[in-house]
Design an enzyme around this catalytic site. Structure first.
Site, PDB file in Angstrom:
ATOM      1  N   LYS A  58     -13.309  -4.113   1.006  1.00  0.00           N
ATOM      2  CA  LYS A  58     -14.216  -2.732   0.630  1.00  0.00           C
ATOM      3  C   LYS A  58     -15.831  -3.274   0.947  1.00  0.00           C
ATOM      4  O   LYS A  58     -16.352  -2.483   1.080  1.00  0.00           O
ATOM      5  CB  LYS A  58     -14.025  -2.423  -0.586  1.00  0.00           C
ATOM      6  CG  LYS A  58     -12.584  -1.442  -0.730  1.00  0.00           C
ATOM      7  CD  LYS A  58     -12.311  -0.990  -1.954  1.00  0.00           C
ATOM      8  CE  LYS A  58     -11.146   0.168  -2.118  1.00  0.00           C
ATOM      9  NZ  LYS A  58     -11.318   0.804  -3.248  1.00  0.00           N
ATOM     10  N   ASP A  87     -13.841   7.231  -3.571  1.00  0.00           N
ATOM     11  CA  ASP A  87     -13.145   7.093  -4.741  1.00  0.00           C
ATOM     12  C   ASP A  87     -13.846   7.977  -5.826  1.00  0.00           C
ATOM     13  O   ASP A  87     -13.117   8.517  -6.577  1.00  0.00           O
ATOM     14  CB  ASP A  87     -13.259   5.765  -5.136  1.00  0.00           C
ATOM     15  CG  ASP A  87     -12.168   4.713  -4.451  1.00  0.00           C
ATOM     16  OD1 ASP A  87     -11.070   5.070  -4.191  1.00  0.00           O
ATOM     17  OD2 ASP A  87     -12.603   3.250  -4.475  1.00  0.00           O
ATOM     18  N   ARG A  96     -15.834  -6.127 -20.403  1.00  0.00           N
ATOM     19  CA  ARG A  96     -15.580  -7.412 -21.118  1.00  0.00           C
ATOM     20  C   ARG A  96     -16.772  -8.411 -20.652  1.00  0.00           C
ATOM     21  O   ARG A  96     -17.247  -9.051 -21.708  1.00  0.00           O
ATOM     22  CB  ARG A  96     -14.443  -8.078 -20.286  1.00  0.00           C
ATOM     23  CG  ARG A  96     -13.696  -9.322 -21.012  1.00  0.00           C
ATOM     24  CD  ARG A  96     -12.485  -9.705 -19.988  1.00  0.00           C
ATOM     25  NE  ARG A  96     -12.746  -9.853 -18.545  1.00  0.00           N
ATOM     26  CZ  ARG A  96     -11.591 -10.190 -17.889  1.00  0.00           C
ATOM     27  NH1 ARG A  96     -10.393 -10.391 -18.375  1.00  0.00           N
ATOM     28  NH2 ARG A  96     -11.901 -10.364 -16.667  1.00  0.00           N
ATOM     29  N   THR A 131      -8.739  -1.452   1.779  1.00  0.00           N
ATOM     30  CA  THR A 131      -8.306  -1.925   0.412  1.00  0.00           C
ATOM     31  C   THR A 131      -8.619  -3.303   0.267  1.00  0.00           C
ATOM     32  O   THR A 131      -9.223  -4.160   1.244  1.00  0.00           O
ATOM     33  CB  THR A 131      -7.043  -1.561   0.421  1.00  0.00           C
ATOM     34  OG1 THR A 131      -6.567  -1.775  -1.187  1.00  0.00           O
ATOM     35  CG2 THR A 131      -5.855  -2.239   1.150  1.00  0.00           C
ATOM     36  N   SER A 186       0.778  -1.358   0.085  1.00  0.00           N
ATOM     37  CA  SER A 186      -0.077  -0.061   0.144  1.00  0.00           C
ATOM     38  C   SER A 186       0.861   1.425   0.082  1.00  0.00           C
ATOM     39  O   SER A 186       1.929   1.346   0.805  1.00  0.00           O
ATOM     40  CB  SER A 186      -0.932  -0.041   1.199  1.00  0.00           C
ATOM     41  OG  SER A 186      -1.538   0.999   1.263  1.00  0.00           O
TER      42      SER A 186
HETATM   43  P1  NAP Z   1     -12.596  -5.045 -10.088  1.00  0.00           P
HETATM   44  O1  NAP Z   1     -13.484  -4.733  -9.068  1.00  0.00           O
HETATM   45  O2  NAP Z   1     -11.637  -6.250  -9.638  1.00  0.00           O
HETATM   46  O3  NAP Z   1     -12.985  -4.887 -11.397  1.00  0.00           O
HETATM   47  C1  NAP Z   1     -11.996  -5.151 -12.562  1.00  0.00           C
HETATM   48  C2  NAP Z   1     -12.539  -4.772 -13.765  1.00  0.00           C
HETATM   49  O4  NAP Z   1     -11.487  -4.869 -14.893  1.00  0.00           O
HETATM   50  C3  NAP Z   1     -13.764  -5.217 -14.411  1.00  0.00           C
HETATM   51  O5  NAP Z   1     -14.374  -4.507 -15.123  1.00  0.00           O
HETATM   52  C4  NAP Z   1     -13.273  -6.739 -15.046  1.00  0.00           C
HETATM   53  O6  NAP Z   1     -13.922  -7.041 -16.190  1.00  0.00           O
HETATM   54  C5  NAP Z   1     -11.733  -6.021 -15.680  1.00  0.00           C
HETATM   55  N1  NAP Z   1     -10.835  -6.698 -16.187  1.00  0.00           N
HETATM   56  C6  NAP Z   1      -9.975  -7.148 -15.436  1.00  0.00           C
HETATM   57  N2  NAP Z   1      -8.913  -7.831 -16.209  1.00  0.00           N
HETATM   58  C7  NAP Z   1      -9.365  -7.533 -17.527  1.00  0.00           C
HETATM   59  C8  NAP Z   1      -8.832  -7.696 -18.692  1.00  0.00           C
HETATM   60  N3  NAP Z   1      -7.592  -8.389 -18.972  1.00  0.00           N
HETATM   61  N4  NAP Z   1      -9.284  -7.101 -19.928  1.00  0.00           N
HETATM   62  C9  NAP Z   1     -10.297  -6.561 -19.893  1.00  0.00           C
HETATM   63  N5  NAP Z   1     -11.003  -6.210 -18.554  1.00  0.00           N
HETATM   64  C10 NAP Z   1     -10.417  -6.528 -17.550  1.00  0.00           C
HETATM   65  O7  NAP Z   1     -11.438  -4.259  -9.644  1.00  0.00           O
HETATM   66  P2  NAP Z   1     -11.486  -2.552  -9.311  1.00  0.00           P
HETATM   67  O8  NAP Z   1     -11.041  -2.434  -7.825  1.00  0.00           O
HETATM   68  O9  NAP Z   1     -12.556  -1.974  -9.939  1.00  0.00           O
HETATM   69  O10 NAP Z   1     -10.017  -1.832  -9.851  1.00  0.00           O
HETATM   70  C11 NAP Z   1      -9.666  -1.523 -11.021  1.00  0.00           C
HETATM   71  C12 NAP Z   1      -8.765  -0.989 -11.493  1.00  0.00           C
HETATM   72  O11 NAP Z   1      -8.656   0.447 -10.876  1.00  0.00           O
HETATM   73  C13 NAP Z   1      -7.282  -1.333 -10.921  1.00  0.00           C
HETATM   74  O12 NAP Z   1      -6.123  -1.110 -11.779  1.00  0.00           O
HETATM   75  C14 NAP Z   1      -7.160  -0.419  -9.690  1.00  0.00           C
HETATM   76  O13 NAP Z   1      -5.755  -0.343  -9.114  1.00  0.00           O
HETATM   77  C15 NAP Z   1      -7.720   0.918 -10.163  1.00  0.00           C
HETATM   78  N6  NAP Z   1      -8.005   1.658  -9.113  1.00  0.00           N
HETATM   79  C16 NAP Z   1      -7.593   2.941  -8.895  1.00  0.00           C
HETATM   80  C17 NAP Z   1      -7.793   3.834  -7.960  1.00  0.00           C
HETATM   81  C18 NAP Z   1      -7.082   5.148  -7.834  1.00  0.00           C
HETATM   82  O14 NAP Z   1      -7.265   5.721  -6.476  1.00  0.00           O
HETATM   83  N7  NAP Z   1      -6.115   5.348  -8.853  1.00  0.00           N
HETATM   84  C19 NAP Z   1      -8.799   3.383  -7.071  1.00  0.00           C
HETATM   85  C20 NAP Z   1      -9.498   2.272  -7.173  1.00  0.00           C
HETATM   86  C21 NAP Z   1      -9.111   1.337  -8.248  1.00  0.00           C
HETATM   87  P3  NAP Z   1     -14.965  -8.221 -16.113  1.00  0.00           P
HETATM   88  O15 NAP Z   1     -16.206  -7.886 -15.504  1.00  0.00           O
HETATM   89  O16 NAP Z   1     -15.220  -8.793 -17.299  1.00  0.00           O
HETATM   90  O17 NAP Z   1     -13.976  -9.311 -14.837  1.00  0.00           O
END
Ligand code: NAP
Length: 312
Positions: A80, A116, A164, A76, A29
């Site tokens: 969550k 967020d 996807r 995290t 983290s």
């Molecule tokens: P999550 O709930 O697990 O959702 C993952 C998403 O990514 C889903 O839409 C999934 O699609 C898609 N996905 C995963 N692998 C993929 C691939 N190879 N090709 C196409 N789509 C793919 O994750 P999350 O918590 O939303 O986090 C997602 C991203 O946001 C991460 O990179 C995280 O680090 C980033 N994030 C950043 C911040 C920030 O403050 N900058 C805050 C939160 C999250 P499916 O539904 O088809 O599985």
């Protein structure tokens, strides 16, 4: 005496207020250095600690916060959503998103919030980028996308949602409709419908990438976005922050797009939690500088408060 940047731990004493992050794992983290740098810069008698909390211990850990006098924690992966049953109250925003990333203990009550969506929007607001009445393409429908989409529709944007797994995007669109927003606020586009996708990107002013594609260690991966549709009037905002300069952002810059990185959202979602716990707005440029140092990135030169966060 206030804590210095180099020696925050040496000034921990009986009066020091404690906040932190629950995660499993939590070792990677960036939040502890980011928040501790802000406490040090403001000479505040506060400390932010990492707590490695196993999923099966989450309830006991959360319910111990008040007893230990801990002011609040961030949550995290994987806590969550699982934390919801253990809280006394959740904000409207956390309820809509269905997840909590910030807990605040107030007079023995545990209040869950989600910063967020506001953290995502703040760099746009700071850069003076209006989304009201604009078309925005959002890739992904996971937890981060939920925060982004609810924030965008609240700000009056029209969202074109692509994922996807199409059913997950349909569910999110339904949830937005059930929350009382008009049906046309979010329209789902099938990933396979390249023609519709290219048209949507052509007509959009903002493209937000919220999937895990391109995240460390798969930093060579590109999300399934038709790159030929990217245009000079488009702002590309990638939520991935490790690496900061994702392949998607490199491709976007090459095509003349302005870009925003996930580091900016990371800093602002943390800053909003910081303000909730302490009542003070933190120095976001110092938080950003700390995150960039941790990621081994040079300063972008775009991070002055009130200045533009978007860069070409
Ligand atoms: P999550 O709930 O697990 O959702 C993952 C998403 O990514 C889903 O839409 C999934 O699609 C898609 N996905 C995963 N692998 C993929 C691939 N190879 N090709 C196409 N789509 C793919 O994750 P999350 O918590 O939303 O986090 C997602 C991203 O946001 C991460 O990179 C995280 O680090 C980033 N994030 C950043 C911040 C920030 O403050 N900058 C805050 C939160 C999250 P499916 O539904 O088809 O599985």
């Amino acid at each position: 005496m206030g804590a210095s940047n180099n020696q925050p731990l040496l000034s921990v004493r009986g009066t020091t207020r404690v906040v932190g992050v629950f995660g499993w794992p939590v070792a990677h983290s960036l939040s502890p250095p980011m928040h501790n740098a802000a406490f040090a810069a403001l000479a505040m008698d506060w400390i932010y600690l990492p707590f490695p909390v196993r999923p099966e211990d989450l309830g006991r850990a959360v319910q111990s916060l008040s007893a230990l006098g801990i002011v609040g924690v961030n949550l995290t992966i994987p806590h969550k959503e699982r934390v919801l049953p253990f809280l006394d109250e959740i904000t409207e925003e956390a309820r809509l998103i269905g997840a909590v990333n910030t807990v605040h203990c107030v007079e023995g009550r545990l209040i869950g919030d989600n910063t967020d969506g506001r953290g995502f929007y703040e760099p746009l607001r700071v850069s003076g980028i209006p989304v009201h009445g604009q078309s925005v393409v959002v890739f992904g429908a996971g937890g981060a996308a939920r925060a982004v989409v609810f924030q965008l529709v609240r700000q009056g944007a029209r969202v074109l949602l692509v994922n996807r797994t199409r059913e997950r995007a349909e569910r999110l669109a339904q949830d937005v409709y059930r929350a009382g927003f008009p049906g046309e606020c979010v329209r789902v586009i099938a990933l396979e419908d390249t023609g519709a996708l290219v048209r949507a990107i052509h007509n959009a002013m903002l493209l937000v990438h919220t999937t895990r594609a391109g995240m460390h260690p798969d930093s060579d991966a590109l999300p399934p976005i038709p790159l030929e549709a990217l245009h000079r009037d488009l702002l590309v905002y990638d939520l991935v922050y490790n690496p900061m300069d994702t392949r998607l952002l490199q491709e976007a810059r090459r095509r003349g797009c302005a870009v925003l990185t996930g580091v900016q959202m990371l800093v602002y979602q943390g800053a909003i939690a910081f303000q909730r716990w302490t009542g003070q707005w933190p120095p976001t440029p110092i938080m950003e500088q700390t995150v960039l140092q941790m990621l081994g990135q040079p300063m972008s030169g775009q991070e002055e408060e009130g200045g533009s966060a978007a860069a070409r």
